[in-house]
Write an enzyme that holds these catalytic residues in place. Structure first.
Site, PDB file in Angstrom:
ATOM      1  N   LEU A   1       8.281   7.034   1.946  1.00 55.36           N
ATOM      2  CA  LEU A   1       7.520   6.420   3.030  1.00 55.36           C
ATOM      3  C   LEU A   1       6.070   6.294   2.572  1.00 55.36           C
ATOM      4  O   LEU A   1       5.520   7.232   1.992  1.00 55.36           O
ATOM      5  CB  LEU A   1       7.576   7.277   4.298  1.00 55.36           C
ATOM      6  CG  LEU A   1       8.897   7.328   5.058  1.00 55.36           C
ATOM      7  CD1 LEU A   1       8.792   8.280   6.247  1.00 55.36           C
ATOM      8  CD2 LEU A   1       9.310   5.941   5.538  1.00 55.36           C
ATOM      9  N   ASP A   2       5.444   5.151   2.827  1.00 59.24           N
ATOM     10  CA  ASP A   2       4.033   4.971   2.497  1.00 59.24           C
ATOM     11  C   ASP A   2       3.183   5.985   3.267  1.00 59.24           C
ATOM     12  O   ASP A   2       3.604   6.462   4.329  1.00 59.24           O
ATOM     13  CB  ASP A   2       3.577   3.555   2.849  1.00 59.24           C
ATOM     14  CG  ASP A   2       4.171   2.505   1.919  1.00 59.24           C
ATOM     15  OD1 ASP A   2       4.637   2.889   0.829  1.00 59.24           O
ATOM     16  OD2 ASP A   2       4.181   1.320   2.296  1.00 59.24           O
TER      17      ASP A   2
END
Length: 332
Positions: free
Chosen positions: A79-80
Site C-alpha cells: 500500500l502506498d
C-alpha cells in the site's frame, strides 16, 4: 445509488466439502491451529493489520518484526504511504503463504474527485461500463514496467455523491491501479477526474471488519510479555491457516501427512475430504483433519476424479508448510 455491503469477490464461495473415506486423527500428533502453544502460534501467525496513513508498507512490517523480535515477516500486497487499510502481515514460518495473498482479489473504497459537473445518471452509466475486463497502463511512478495489462473489475458501487466527490467501492483483480481507474473514468465522462483518497477494505480472505491497529498489536504483545495474558495476542495474531481461506481445500489422512512434508505429491489414497469444484490446474491448500496447513499444490484432477480414484497423483505439491516429523512416518 448502489452499494450494499457484502459484495463477493471471485473466490468467495459457500465451501462444500465431500467425504471420500472415513478417517480419524490421532490426538498425539499435531494440534488444531487455535490451540498451538503461544510461541509456535506466533511463528505460524498472520496479522490482519489496518495500516495507518504515513508509513510505507515496508516500514510497518519492520515495526511488527521489532515488536515481536522476529527475523522474518512479509506483507500481502504493498500500500502506498498515504493509503490506509488492510495489510496482512505474515510472521516467520507463515511467510510461506504470502505468495498466495499477492494475486488474491482486492477491494477498495475511494473518493474520486470530478473536475466538472456530471449528471448522476450519466455517472452511473459510465462507471458501470468499467466493470469487467479493462486495459490499464501503470502510472508513471509505479514499480512495474509501463505496458498495457488487462485487469478485471468485479464491481464498482457508487456509495455516495457529494458535489464533485464520488465515494465508490471497487472490487478488482490484484495489480489494478485505482488512481488510473479514477483518471480513466474522468476521461470517459469528458470532465477529467483524480483519486482523492484511497482505503483498502479487503485482501483475499482478510477484511477491514476484523483488522487490528499497530497499537493493538503492541499492547497485546506487552500484555503477554509482562503479565502472561495470551488472549489479546491470540486475537491480534491469527493462525496462518486463515490466510488460505480463499483457496480450495483438501483434507488428508494422518498417514499421508509426513510424506507430503517431505515433498511427496498427494496420491488418491491419502485423501479424506475434498472441496467441490476443484479443477485441474487450481492452486489448492492441503490440510490435516485437525485443520493444520500441510502444503500448497496444483490439482492434477477434478474433485470428482479425486473422490473416485483409487490410485494416481491427485495434487502436485509445490510448497510445504508443515515441518517434517510433526506426524509419524508411514511410508517406506
Amino acid at each position: 445509488m448502489s452499494g450494499d455491503k457484502g459484495r463477493r469477490l471471485p473466490f468467495d464461495r459457500d465451501r462444500e466439502m465431500v467425504t471420500k473415506a472415513e478417517a480419524e486423527t490421532d490426538p498425539r500428533y499435531g494440534c488444531p491451529p487455535e490451540e498451538r502453544p503461544i510461541e509456535e502460534y506466533i511463528m505460524k501467525g498472520v496479522i490482519n493489520l489496518d495500516k495507518p496513513a504515513g508509513p510505507t508498507s515496508h516500514e510497518v512490517v519492520a515495526w511488527v518484526k521489532e515488536i515481536f523480535g522476529l527475523s522474518k515477516a512479509g506483507h500481502g500486497g504493498t500500500l502506498d504511504p498515504k493509503v490506509t487499510g488492510v495489510l496482512p502481515i505474515a510472521l516467520e514460518k507463515a511467510t510461506k503463504i504470502i505468495q498466495t495473498l499477492l494475486p488474491a482479489g482486492k477491494e477498495y473504497v475511494t473518493i474520486m474527485h470530478l473536475h466538472g459537473d456530471v449528471d448522476e445518471e450519466e455517472l452511473e452509466r459510465v462507471v458501470k461500463e468499467f466493470e469487467g475486463t479493462i486495459l490499464q497502463r501503470p502510472p508513471l511512478r509505479s514499480a512495474v514496467k509501463r505496458r498495457v495489462r488487462p485487469k478485471k473489475i468485479y464491481y464498482i458501487d457508487i456509495l455516495e455523491i457529494d458535489g464533485r466527490d464520488v465515494l465508490m467501492r471497487v472490487g478488482c483483480q490484484a495489480g489494478t491501479y485505482i488512481r488510473k481507474l479514477c483518471h480513466d473514468i474522468g476521461e470517459a465522462l469528458g470532465v477529467g477526474a483524480h483519486m482523492a483518497e484511497l482505503r483498502r477494505t479487503r485482501t483475499g480472505p482478510f477484511s477491514e471488519e476484523n483488522a487490528v491497529t499497530l497499537h493493538d498489536v503492541k499492547d497485546a504483545y506487552e500484555f503477554w510479555k509482562e503479565e502472561g495474558w495470551e488472549e489479546p495476542l491470540r486475537h491480534v495474531v491469527r493462525p496462518m491457516e486463515e490466510g488460505l481461506e480463499h483457496l480450495p481445500r483438501i483434507e488428508i489422512r494422518d498417514t499421508a501427512v509426513d510424506a507430503i512434508c517431505h515433498g511427496a505429491d498427494l496420491a488418491a489414497p491419502g485423501i479424506v475430504r475434498v472441496e467441490k469444484g476443484i479443477q485441474p490446474g487450481d492452486l489448492v491448500a492441503i490440510f490435516t483433519l485437525k485443520g493444520e496447513a500441510v502444503a500448497l499444490g496444483v490439482a492434477k484432477a477434478t474433485w470428482k476424479e479425486m473422490l473416485h480414484a483409487d490410485r494416481g497423483i491427485m495434487v502436485d505439491t509445490k510448497r510445504v508448510l508443515m515441518e517434517p516429523g510433526t506426524y509419524p512416518k508411514a511410508w517406506g
